[in-house]
Design a protein around this motif. Structure first.
Motif, short mmCIF file in Angstrom:
data_model
loop_
_atom_site.label_atom_id
_atom_site.label_comp_id
_atom_site.label_asym_id
_atom_site.label_seq_id
_atom_site.Cartn_x
_atom_site.Cartn_y
_atom_site.Cartn_z
N ALA A 1 0.83 -1.21 0.00
CA ALA A 1 0.00 0.00 0.00
C ALA A 1 0.86 1.26 0.00
N LYS A 2 1.92 1.27 0.81
CA LYS A 2 2.73 2.49 0.93
C LYS A 2 3.50 2.78 -0.35
N LEU A 3 3.93 1.76 -1.07
CA LEU A 3 4.64 2.00 -2.32
C LEU A 3 3.76 2.80 -3.28
N ILE A 4 2.51 2.36 -3.42
CA ILE A 4 1.59 3.06 -4.33
C ILE A 4 1.22 4.42 -3.77
N PHE A 5 0.95 4.50 -2.47
CA PHE A 5 0.52 5.74 -1.84
C PHE A 5 1.58 6.83 -1.99
N VAL A 6 2.84 6.50 -1.70
CA VAL A 6 3.91 7.47 -1.81
C VAL A 6 4.16 7.82 -3.28
N ARG A 7 4.03 6.85 -4.14
CA ARG A 7 4.22 7.11 -5.58
C ARG A 7 3.19 8.13 -6.09
N VAL A 8 1.96 8.01 -5.63
CA VAL A 8 0.88 8.89 -6.11
C VAL A 8 0.93 10.26 -5.44
N TYR A 9 1.14 10.29 -4.12
CA TYR A 9 1.00 11.54 -3.36
C TYR A 9 2.32 12.15 -2.91
N ARG A 10 3.43 11.64 -3.39
CA ARG A 10 4.74 12.14 -2.95
C ARG A 10 4.86 13.65 -3.21
N GLY A 11 5.28 14.38 -2.18
CA GLY A 11 5.44 15.81 -2.29
C GLY A 11 4.17 16.61 -2.10
N THR A 12 3.05 15.95 -1.77
CA THR A 12 1.78 16.66 -1.55
C THR A 12 1.43 16.64 -0.07
N HIS A 13 0.44 17.46 0.31
CA HIS A 13 0.05 17.53 1.72
C HIS A 13 -0.70 16.28 2.17
N HIS A 14 -1.15 15.44 1.23
CA HIS A 14 -1.86 14.22 1.61
C HIS A 14 -0.93 13.24 2.32
N ILE A 15 0.37 13.35 2.08
CA ILE A 15 1.33 12.49 2.78
C ILE A 15 1.44 12.86 4.25
N TYR A 16 1.37 14.16 4.55
CA TYR A 16 1.69 14.65 5.89
C TYR A 16 0.49 15.10 6.71
N LYS A 17 -0.65 15.31 6.07
CA LYS A 17 -1.81 15.86 6.77
C LYS A 17 -2.98 14.87 6.78
N HIS A 18 -3.88 15.05 7.76
CA HIS A 18 -5.14 14.30 7.77
C HIS A 18 -6.06 14.89 6.69
N THR A 19 -6.20 14.19 5.60
CA THR A 19 -7.13 14.64 4.55
C THR A 19 -8.05 13.49 4.20
N LEU A 20 -9.24 13.82 3.76
CA LEU A 20 -10.20 12.79 3.39
C LEU A 20 -9.68 11.92 2.25
N SER B 1 -7.74 6.91 0.34
CA SER B 1 -6.82 6.20 -0.54
C SER B 1 -6.01 5.17 0.24
N TRP B 2 -5.52 5.56 1.40
CA TRP B 2 -4.68 4.66 2.20
C TRP B 2 -5.46 3.42 2.63
N ILE B 3 -6.63 3.61 3.19
CA ILE B 3 -7.43 2.48 3.66
C ILE B 3 -7.82 1.57 2.49
N PHE B 4 -8.16 2.19 1.37
CA PHE B 4 -8.53 1.39 0.19
C PHE B 4 -7.35 0.54 -0.28
N LEU B 5 -6.14 1.12 -0.31
CA LEU B 5 -4.97 0.38 -0.77
C LEU B 5 -4.65 -0.78 0.18
N CYS B 6 -4.73 -0.54 1.48
CA CYS B 6 -4.50 -1.63 2.45
C CYS B 6 -5.54 -2.73 2.27
N PHE B 7 -6.80 -2.32 2.13
CA PHE B 7 -7.88 -3.29 1.95
C PHE B 7 -7.69 -4.08 0.66
N LEU B 8 -7.29 -3.39 -0.39
CA LEU B 8 -7.11 -4.05 -1.68
C LEU B 8 -5.99 -5.08 -1.62
#
Length: 449
Positions: free
Chosen positions: A318-337, A342-349
């Motif tokens: 999950a983290k490989l895809i998550f960081v690849r998609v959101y790297r350098g954005t505030h979604h990596i560091y902040k609580h955003t919807l 995205s994170w929960i969906f990737l873990c679930f998937l």
């Protein structure tokens, strides 16, 4: 490229605007500031070592005693020790590459540096596939443990589903420091589990058991046994991700020494004790050769380790895809919807795909072997040689390789070893599938229903 040219290139890059999504830019993966909701660089080298041990020293050890039953005590023990030392060497090469390229977060980023976009996608895709197969392997181990503990009280699919749900919950924390205490518990549990297994074997030895110092066999049979210790050390694909979340990545060398020393000694002792007391008839996993009460105790303690290892594998995918998609954005560091969804969906998937494969594909256990042959052979061994050669050429040019002939030859050996394990391992696993179908044994191909 000479060292002078490399320095000039780095200087020119430093003066240009930084694109955080570009894996060739020498910028750390995670840039920490005080106003962030998530702080990733929190791991000490001790907890990094615990995570490495929890992920690598897991269900793979349960197949090692059966390898000794195929090739014999002497060659089997030598192989386990040699592969442990070899894995330590490749660990050091991977760690040095990460220190030279702090922008590398995963094998995909490393692949981009040494081979461009195509190699990046192959390495990233291989990491995800291997991680999902790792989740599936831990799900099968958890299902076996629950079946033994309950005397088969539920359908195997239901046990797998229960274990998958717990694995998904463990994968959800966004930063690894939230699982650090569980990492310590996981290592303690697998160590005590192995101790219980060895005590159970020692107090209930197989009467008139047969032991062999060395056994000659055909290539197919021998290589199947050899792949067990080869893949028991597989897990290097997680090193880059773990180092990216360390406070001081330069201390990862200490983590690697702890991991490989513990794993090698642990594997040798466990394999020898279990094999010597049970003999050539030992099963895989080894706990199935124990009396029911001892098997239940060993499997019960091992459950925690299987669970955390499965959580780490799914977290990695999950983290490989998550960081690849959101790297350098505030979604990596902040609580955003969007970030949390995205994170929960990737873990679930990741867990869902592993669950479906484990319960629906009759040959899934062999597919795990094929995935390990194709990817673990390179992630654990082969690619490390390419990493060394790339950095040596980058710093000193082509002539720099031959100024250190021993290191260069070792790097070339790791590449050849990875290629051999990949080709031979894939051939062996495919041949096993063919043999199984020819013998009309589909019902025993590894399905869990």
């Amino acid at each position: 490229m000479s060292g002078k040219v490399a320095k000039e290139k780095e200087a020119s890059l430093a003066s240009e605007p930084v694109n955080p999504r570009d894996p060739t830019i020498p910028q750390d993966v995670f840039v920490e500031t005080d106003d962030q909701d998530f702080h990733y660089k929190t791991l000490s080298w001790q907890f990094t070592a615990l995570f490495m041990c929890a992920e690598i020293v897991s269900n793979g050890m349960l197949s090692l005693p059966s390898s000794l039953a195929v090739v014999g005590i002497v060659p089997g023990t030598i192989l386990i020790i040699f592969l442990g030392a070899f894995a330590l060497y490749t660990s050091i090469l991977l760690i040095n590459f990460k220190l030279n390229h702090p922008n590398v977060h995963n094998m995909g980023d490393a692949g981009y540096i040494i081979g461009g976009p195509v190699v990046r996608e192959l390495c990233a895709g291989g990491t995800i596939i291997f991680a999902i197969c790792g989740v599936g392997s831990e799900l099968l181990s958890g299902q076996q443990a629950l079946t033994v503990l309950s005397n088969g009280g539920l359908c195997a699919m239901h046990f797998t589903l229960i274990f998958a749900a717990a694995t998904f919950l463990l994968a959800i924390p966004r930063t690894l420091d939230k699982l650090s205490v569980l990492g310590l518990c996981s290592v303690c549990l697998i160590a005590v589990s192995a101790l219980i297994g060895m005590v159970g074997a020692g107090t209930n030895p197989t009467p008139s058991r047969s032991l062999s110092a060395a056994i000659s066999s055909d290539f197919l049979t021998a290589f199947v046994a050899i792949t067990n210790p080869v893949f028991a050390y597989a897990g290097h694909f997680m090193f880059f991700i773990l180092m990216s979340e360390m406070k001081r990545p330069e201390e990862a060398i200490k983590s690697a020494w702890c991991l490989q020393t513990f794993a090698t000694v642990f594997y040798v002792v466990f394999s020898l004790v279990m094999y010597c007391y049970i003999g050539n008839d030992i099963q895989s996993p080894a706990y199935l050769s124990l009396p029911p009460k001892w098997a239940k105790a060993a499997f019960g303690l091992g459950l925690g380790n299987f669970l955390l290892a499965g959580g780490l594998y799914s977290h990695t995918a999950a983290k490989l895809i998550f960081v690849r998609v959101y790297r350098g954005t505030h979604h990596i560091y902040k609580h955003t919807l969007l970030g949390w969804t995205s994170w929960i969906f990737l873990c679930f998937l990741a867990v869902t795909i592993a669950f479906v494969l484990a319960v629906a594909v009759p040959i899934f256990s062999y597919l795990i072997g094929i995935a390990a042959a194709l990817f673990a052979s390179w992630f654990t061994y082969g690619l490390a040689g390419f990493f060394y050669i790339h950095d040596a050429k980058m710093k000193e040019g082509s002539q720099g390789l031959w100024q250190h002939p021993v290191k260069t030859c070792l790097a070339l050996f790791t590449i050849l070893a990875g290629a051999f394990i990949c080709v031979a391992g894939t051939y062996v696993m495919i041949q096993l599938i063919i043999n199984a179908y020819e013998e009309d044994r589909e019902g025993s191909l590894g399905g869990t229903i």
